[in-house]
Design a protein around this motif. Structure first.
Motif, PDB file in Angstrom:
ATOM      1  N   PRO A  36       0.841  -1.274  -0.229  1.00 30.90           N
ATOM      2  CA  PRO A  36       0.027  -0.095  -0.042  1.00 30.90           C
ATOM      3  C   PRO A  36       0.636   1.206  -0.114  1.00 30.90           C
ATOM      4  O   PRO A  36       1.946   1.442   0.620  1.00 30.90           O
ATOM      5  N   THR A  37       0.563   2.075  -0.718  1.00 32.31           N
ATOM      6  CA  THR A  37       1.335   3.428  -0.976  1.00 32.31           C
ATOM      7  C   THR A  37       0.251   4.695  -0.953  1.00 32.31           C
ATOM      8  O   THR A  37      -0.792   4.614  -1.627  1.00 32.31           O
ATOM      9  N   ASN A  38       0.682   5.694  -0.288  1.00 33.22           N
ATOM     10  CA  ASN A  38       0.122   6.783  -0.348  1.00 33.22           C
ATOM     11  C   ASN A  38       0.718   7.804  -1.473  1.00 33.22           C
ATOM     12  O   ASN A  38       1.578   7.956  -1.818  1.00 33.22           O
ATOM     13  N   MET A  39      -0.296   8.474  -2.305  1.00 33.84           N
ATOM     14  CA  MET A  39       0.093   9.199  -3.353  1.00 33.84           C
ATOM     15  C   MET A  39       0.903  10.606  -3.005  1.00 33.84           C
ATOM     16  O   MET A  39       1.473  11.105  -3.916  1.00 33.84           O
ATOM     17  N   THR A  40       0.952  11.049  -1.864  1.00 32.65           N
ATOM     18  CA  THR A  40       1.765  11.871  -1.426  1.00 32.65           C
ATOM     19  C   THR A  40       2.800  11.738  -0.522  1.00 32.65           C
ATOM     20  O   THR A  40       4.223  12.058  -0.926  1.00 32.65           O
ATOM     21  N   THR A  41       2.946  10.845   0.322  1.00 32.73           N
ATOM     22  CA  THR A  41       3.991  10.421   1.378  1.00 32.73           C
ATOM     23  C   THR A  41       4.587   9.115   1.008  1.00 32.73           C
ATOM     24  O   THR A  41       5.680   8.647   1.668  1.00 32.73           O
ATOM     25  N   GLY A  42       4.135   8.383  -0.136  1.00 32.01           N
ATOM     26  CA  GLY A  42       4.855   7.081  -0.453  1.00 32.01           C
ATOM     27  C   GLY A  42       4.442   5.833   0.137  1.00 32.01           C
ATOM     28  O   GLY A  42       3.360   5.708   0.963  1.00 32.01           O
ATOM     29  N   ILE A  43       5.270   5.112   0.115  1.00 32.55           N
ATOM     30  CA  ILE A  43       5.011   3.386   0.551  1.00 32.55           C
ATOM     31  C   ILE A  43       4.810   3.494   2.266  1.00 32.55           C
ATOM     32  O   ILE A  43       5.446   4.473   2.807  1.00 32.55           O
ATOM     33  N   GLU A  44       3.937   2.850   2.538  1.00 32.31           N
ATOM     34  CA  GLU A  44       3.339   2.940   3.887  1.00 32.31           C
ATOM     35  C   GLU A  44       4.311   2.066   4.880  1.00 32.31           C
ATOM     36  O   GLU A  44       4.379   0.855   4.688  1.00 32.31           O
ATOM     37  N   LEU A  45       4.789   2.778   5.985  1.00 32.90           N
ATOM     38  CA  LEU A  45       5.660   2.053   6.868  1.00 32.90           C
ATOM     39  C   LEU A  45       5.189   0.937   7.531  1.00 32.90           C
ATOM     40  O   LEU A  45       5.993   0.065   7.486  1.00 32.90           O
ATOM     41  N   GLU A  46       3.894   0.752   8.034  1.00 33.39           N
ATOM     42  CA  GLU A  46       3.224  -0.244   8.711  1.00 33.39           C
ATOM     43  C   GLU A  46       3.378  -1.392   7.615  1.00 33.39           C
ATOM     44  O   GLU A  46       3.555  -2.544   8.130  1.00 33.39           O
ATOM     45  N   ALA A  47       2.928  -1.278   6.571  1.00 36.06           N
ATOM     46  CA  ALA A  47       3.036  -2.471   5.424  1.00 36.06           C
ATOM     47  C   ALA A  47       4.315  -3.016   5.143  1.00 36.06           C
ATOM     48  O   ALA A  47       4.797  -4.061   4.995  1.00 36.06           O
ATOM     49  N   VAL A  48       5.302  -2.166   5.283  1.00 34.58           N
ATOM     50  CA  VAL A  48       6.627  -2.474   5.067  1.00 34.58           C
ATOM     51  C   VAL A  48       7.171  -3.341   6.188  1.00 34.58           C
ATOM     52  O   VAL A  48       7.770  -4.583   6.075  1.00 34.58           O
ATOM     53  N   LYS A  49       6.770  -2.864   7.462  1.00 35.56           N
ATOM     54  CA  LYS A  49       7.167  -3.616   8.743  1.00 35.56           C
ATOM     55  C   LYS A  49       6.446  -5.096   8.873  1.00 35.56           C
ATOM     56  O   LYS A  49       7.140  -6.048   8.953  1.00 35.56           O
ATOM     57  N   LYS A  50       5.144  -5.054   8.386  1.00 37.54           N
ATOM     58  CA  LYS A  50       4.491  -6.401   8.397  1.00 37.54           C
ATOM     59  C   LYS A  50       4.995  -7.089   7.516  1.00 37.54           C
ATOM     60  O   LYS A  50       5.116  -8.286   7.726  1.00 37.54           O
ATOM     61  N   THR A  51       5.311  -6.772   6.268  1.00 33.51           N
ATOM     62  CA  THR A  51       5.819  -7.620   5.183  1.00 33.51           C
ATOM     63  C   THR A  51       7.137  -8.207   5.706  1.00 33.51           C
ATOM     64  O   THR A  51       7.407  -9.457   5.494  1.00 33.51           O
ATOM     65  N   LEU A  52       8.058  -7.402   6.066  1.00 29.41           N
ATOM     66  CA  LEU A  52       9.367  -7.988   6.274  1.00 29.41           C
ATOM     67  C   LEU A  52       9.469  -8.893   7.518  1.00 29.41           C
ATOM     68  O   LEU A  52      10.369  -9.493   7.518  1.00 29.41           O
ATOM     69  N   SER A  63       8.228   9.675  -7.136  1.00 32.97           N
ATOM     70  CA  SER A  63       8.174   8.475  -7.673  1.00 32.97           C
ATOM     71  C   SER A  63       7.287   8.452  -9.070  1.00 32.97           C
ATOM     72  O   SER A  63       6.447   9.229  -9.234  1.00 32.97           O
ATOM     73  N   ASN A  64       7.697   7.498  -9.613  1.00 36.35           N
ATOM     74  CA  ASN A  64       7.452   7.390 -11.045  1.00 36.35           C
ATOM     75  C   ASN A  64       6.348   5.944 -10.830  1.00 36.35           C
ATOM     76  O   ASN A  64       6.797   4.913 -10.522  1.00 36.35           O
ATOM     77  N   PRO A  65       4.837   5.982 -10.970  1.00 36.01           N
ATOM     78  CA  PRO A  65       4.148   7.202 -11.388  1.00 36.01           C
ATOM     79  C   PRO A  65       3.488   8.187 -10.836  1.00 36.01           C
ATOM     80  O   PRO A  65       2.954   9.295 -11.249  1.00 36.01           O
ATOM     81  N   SER A  66       3.431   8.101  -9.368  1.00 37.92           N
ATOM     82  CA  SER A  66       2.635   8.960  -8.483  1.00 37.92           C
ATOM     83  C   SER A  66       3.100  10.195  -7.970  1.00 37.92           C
ATOM     84  O   SER A  66       2.344  11.075  -7.697  1.00 37.92           O
ATOM     85  N   GLY A  67       4.559  10.328  -8.156  1.00 40.15           N
ATOM     86  CA  GLY A  67       4.936  11.684  -7.665  1.00 40.15           C
ATOM     87  C   GLY A  67       5.115  11.898  -6.494  1.00 40.15           C
ATOM     88  O   GLY A  67       5.798  12.875  -5.933  1.00 40.15           O
ATOM     89  N   SER A  68       5.166  10.634  -5.654  1.00 40.63           N
ATOM     90  CA  SER A  68       5.093  10.614  -4.027  1.00 40.63           C
ATOM     91  C   SER A  68       6.590  10.778  -3.644  1.00 40.63           C
ATOM     92  O   SER A  68       7.490  10.734  -4.227  1.00 40.63           O
ATOM     93  N   MET A  69       6.877  11.596  -2.452  1.00 46.00           N
ATOM     94  CA  MET A  69       8.088  11.687  -1.746  1.00 46.00           C
ATOM     95  C   MET A  69       8.091  11.083  -0.531  1.00 46.00           C
ATOM     96  O   MET A  69       7.133  11.598   0.436  1.00 46.00           O
ATOM     97  N   LEU A  70       9.081  10.418   0.091  1.00 47.31           N
ATOM     98  CA  LEU A  70       8.984   9.918   1.420  1.00 47.31           C
ATOM     99  C   LEU A  70       9.314  10.988   2.310  1.00 47.31           C
ATOM    100  O   LEU A  70      10.548  11.751   1.753  1.00 47.31           O
ATOM    101  N   PRO A  71       8.870  11.259   3.138  1.00 39.20           N
ATOM    102  CA  PRO A  71       9.394  12.022   4.295  1.00 39.20           C
ATOM    103  C   PRO A  71      10.525  11.614   5.023  1.00 39.20           C
ATOM    104  O   PRO A  71      10.776  10.517   4.967  1.00 39.20           O
ATOM    105  N   ASN A  72      11.324  12.680   5.490  1.00 37.54           N
ATOM    106  CA  ASN A  72      12.850  12.347   5.662  1.00 37.54           C
ATOM    107  C   ASN A  72      12.753  11.342   7.064  1.00 37.54           C
ATOM    108  O   ASN A  72      13.533  10.254   7.199  1.00 37.54           O
ATOM    109  N   GLU A  73      11.810  11.286   7.895  1.00 35.61           N
ATOM    110  CA  GLU A  73      11.433  10.325   8.959  1.00 35.61           C
ATOM    111  C   GLU A  73      11.104   8.823   8.422  1.00 35.61           C
ATOM    112  O   GLU A  73      11.532   7.916   9.040  1.00 35.61           O
TER     113      GLU A  73
END
Length: 473
Positions: free
Chosen positions: A225-241, A256-266
């Protein structure tokens, strides 16, 4: 004495507040830079940076030989495209035919190419590059016909290392391996770190080139799952790993291509921490990082990498010379293995073009070029968003990227953008249907538009035509 960075941001915030409170309305002209300097005592540099900052927020627009005006977009509440909700399982649905069609449009000269993500020739310093080519032929041994060392052109690697300071890196020449483009760097990483049957994780939607590459290598792709502003969702990454045997993660941290999203620094920091904790390599595609609309270059995941778990890939294909095929990877602790893969699959790069780009970076021409192209792309983005909102059906959602090349447009669920692609092509307009950016049944009502073409009345009419066709559907 107040810090100049604080001053320009403070002034930019004041302008934004005036616009949002109604003191400044759509179409109002802002005072000239000289007038503001005379009234406030600020320097020309401070006021210029403040206006540019407010422009990057899509609140004002510059009009040639006229000044700055409050933009139409400032008065609108723009609905953000929906976050993706892929099934957390492995699917592999055919998309090749549609991808082939979109790429096939490249050969057609009379098509308005809103589908492919690279800068128009009109935005590139071709004359300067040509001079650089002549100079490189003179200074290279055997005029550039010989193989270069496996790591790549020494001059280019030194300059890439020097350039890394812009995103907070401290690389050296020995930390970098050059490649024939960014996708080649990513390919070398996947070839090194995975084998057929392995699973990788990505954001969703994701650049279709990553999907096709993964398939060609026999890999399974799990889209998260990915937010079109803030990018890939951290909880999904943690759960999957924590619950799956994942061999690598591939993502674009900036624009990002194609959404244009950018991960916040945190989020970038946390993703690096998770990858390090689970010992899963992160293949980072930072090809758009230099194309920011704000006042400073965003960091990337590699900025926060202390263990060498991040393999950061990039290129000048989106900024300077797509056909030169100049890319690179900073492979962290995997350098020895990546070098071996490059030797087996590539041996050497195109010697002369890599020398040209190295000199372009060294002489400051790249930095000067980036300043110009960023301003153009920023204005293009604002013009695209305005025209889409004015022309497309009510309820259309559009992203608001802070850099890069792409708008992600979400239409009514009844509209199939694969069908829409064929309809638009009859009007000599090419778009990228959303379904090519996923292996799952997602994004059928979405599309990607590239704003890498010079803005013109013809381009405005093309987008208006798309809006009219969407209303008919």
């Amino acid at each position: 004495m107040k810090n100049s960075n604080y001053l320009y941001l403070q002034f930019a915030d004041r302008i934004e507040k005036q616009i949002k409170s109604g003191v400044l309305n759509v179409g109002d002209k802002l005072p000239s830079i000289r007038e503001v300097c005379a009234e406030t005592g600020y320097s020309m540099s401070t006021v210029s940076k403040a206006y540019y900052e407010v422009e990057s927020r899509s609140l004002i627009e510059a009009r040639p030989q006229s000044g700055y005006y409050v933009s139409n977009i400032s008065a609108r509440i723009i609905p953000e495209p929906s976050a993706s909700t892929p099934i957390l399982t492995i699917e592999n649905i055919e998309r090749e035919d549609l991808v082939d069609l979109v790429y096939g449009d490249m050969r057609k000269k009379d098509i308005t190419m809103l589908s492919l993500g690279f800068p128009s020739n009109e935005l590139l310093p071709i004359a300067k590059l040509n001079k650089g080519m002549v100079q490189a032929m003179r200074q290279l041994q055997n005029s550039g016909t010989s193989y270069e060392e496996i790591e790549g052109n020494s001059n280019l690697r030194k300059e890439i290392a020097r350039w890394s300071f812009t995103w907070g890196g401290s690389l050296t020449e020995d930390d970098i391996i050059t490649t024939p483009g960014c996708i080649s760097a990513i390919s070398d990483c996947l070839l090194t770190l995975t084998k057929p049957g392995d699973t990788i994780i990505t954001e969703s939607p994701v650049y279709f080139g990553i999907l096709q590459l993964a398939r060609s290598l026999g890999l399974y792709v799990m889209e998260l799952p990915t937010n079109m502003t803030t990018g890939i969702e951290l909880e999904a990454v943690k759960k999957t790993l924590s619950s799956n045997k994942v061999k690598a993660c591939v993502l674009m941290s900036n624009f990002s291509n194609p959404s244009g999203s950018m991960l916040p620094n945190e989020h970038k920091k946390e993703i690096v921490r998770l990858m390090d904790f689970y010992n899963v390599p992160l293949i980072e595609d930072d090809i758009h990082g230099d194309l920011y609309f704000g006042t400073s270059r965003p960091t990337n995941c590699k900025t926060y990498d202390e263990s060498g778990i991040v393999l950061c890939c990039s290129s000048v294909s989106k900024t300077l010379a797509p056909g030169y095929r100049v890319g690179w990877v900073s492979p962290g602790k995997f350098k020895k293995e990546i070098l071996r893969t490059k030797l087996y699959h590539t041996i050497s790069n195109t010697t002369i073009t890599h020398e040209v780009v190295g000199d372009f970076l060294k002489n400051g021409r790249y930095e000067n070029h980036l300043r110009k192209i960023r301003q153009i792309l920023n204005r293009n983005c604002t013009n695209y968003i305005n025209t889409v909102l004015e022309s497309f059906p009510a309820g259309t959602k559009v992203s608001q990227p802070q850099g890069g090349f792409f708008l992600w447009v979400e239409l009514d669920k009844k509209i199939d953008t694969a069908t829409f692609y064929h309809l638009a092509l009859k009007h000599n307009i090419s778009i990228a249907p959303g379904r090519i950016f996923s292996f799952q049944n997602q994004f059928s009502n979405c599309m990607r538009l590239s704003f890498g073409l010079p803005w013109s009345n013809e381009l405005r009419i093309a987008i208006q035509t798309l809006g009219r066709l969407a209303k008919q559907l």
